[in-house]
Motif scaffolding. Sequence first.
Motif: not given
Length: 344
Positions: A243-249, A254-259, A281-283
């Motif tokens: 699975y691939l799970v992306l949380n934040g953008l 900056g209101t959607y948190g860390e990507e 992985i932190h973008f």
Amino acid sequence: MRVGIIGFGKMGQIRAAAIEAGGQAEIVTVFDTVVADDCPYPVASSAEEIVDDPTLDAVFICTPNWLNRPLTIASLRAGKHVFCEKPPCFNGTEMREIIGVERASGRTLMYGFNHRHHGAILRMKEMVAGGEFGRVLWMRGRYGKSVDGDYLTGWRADKKLAGGGILLDQGIHMLDLLLHINGRAFDEVHALVSNLYWKTPGIEDNVFALMRDSTTGCSVSFHSTMTQWRHLFSLEVFLERGYLVLNGLKTNSGTYGEEVLTIARNRARAPAATFDSEERIHFEVDASWQRETDAFFEAVRTGSEVQYGSSTQALQVLDLIDRIYENERHESEELRETLLGHAD
């Protein structure tokens, strides 16, 4: 290339910065109804002045929703290459009209579906396309924000000007990503659309949809909302072998948190994956605006097809939005009757 920008608010200024940084074009003139005195560019007297300027090669359209379609059509007919923010227009019928003008003009047309250019999304698409984790089984997309009463005091509260509510404003990005990852349209759509909180006629504040690609069997759960109370972005893709799970953008606000993209491969025994087996992985840098702007100028320069944000992709997502709005009508009428009954 010589460029004009119509709409020099927040988005116009973001595009201007990307154009300047890319070094592939010169910003000749801009227009907005209100432009700051310290604007670094010559200011046109009207949008039409930019559209009709024969010395300009391309136009960036960064205007409120109802202006996007007519300005795009006028610019293409005037021989300009066009980059336009979302939504392209209000429905699939209008998009087909634009495509007809685009083809007749022979010019490049690209839309600002910026999320496709985020680092995490690029990685997700690459992994899905590579087939390492097998086929996509299901996806879940949630995109929400919190707004206050000021949000609906202007043109966004008028369906004739906005075209719709949170679905067309923000949910369109998540739908585009779901189509992007799947690589095909969803032919089954079931939806519930409501405005229970803000109660603005024709402007939905929540959309829930279930969709399926009957050819592949991939099913999707989608939620677009302006009553999240805290901004949220979440895209989950579950495949046969992981699975691939992306949380934040990563965004300017900056209101959607860390990507953060989480990746895990299935194990032989249950549970198929554990927290310890996940890779994260932190973008930390948002290069999406630059990638997108550079891609537009590359397509113009080489005459190549637009890869992300093409008119065909825009039509696909608008057709899906049409189906969501159409699908919900009878359900929403029943819901209103139920709510009215409860009120009595």
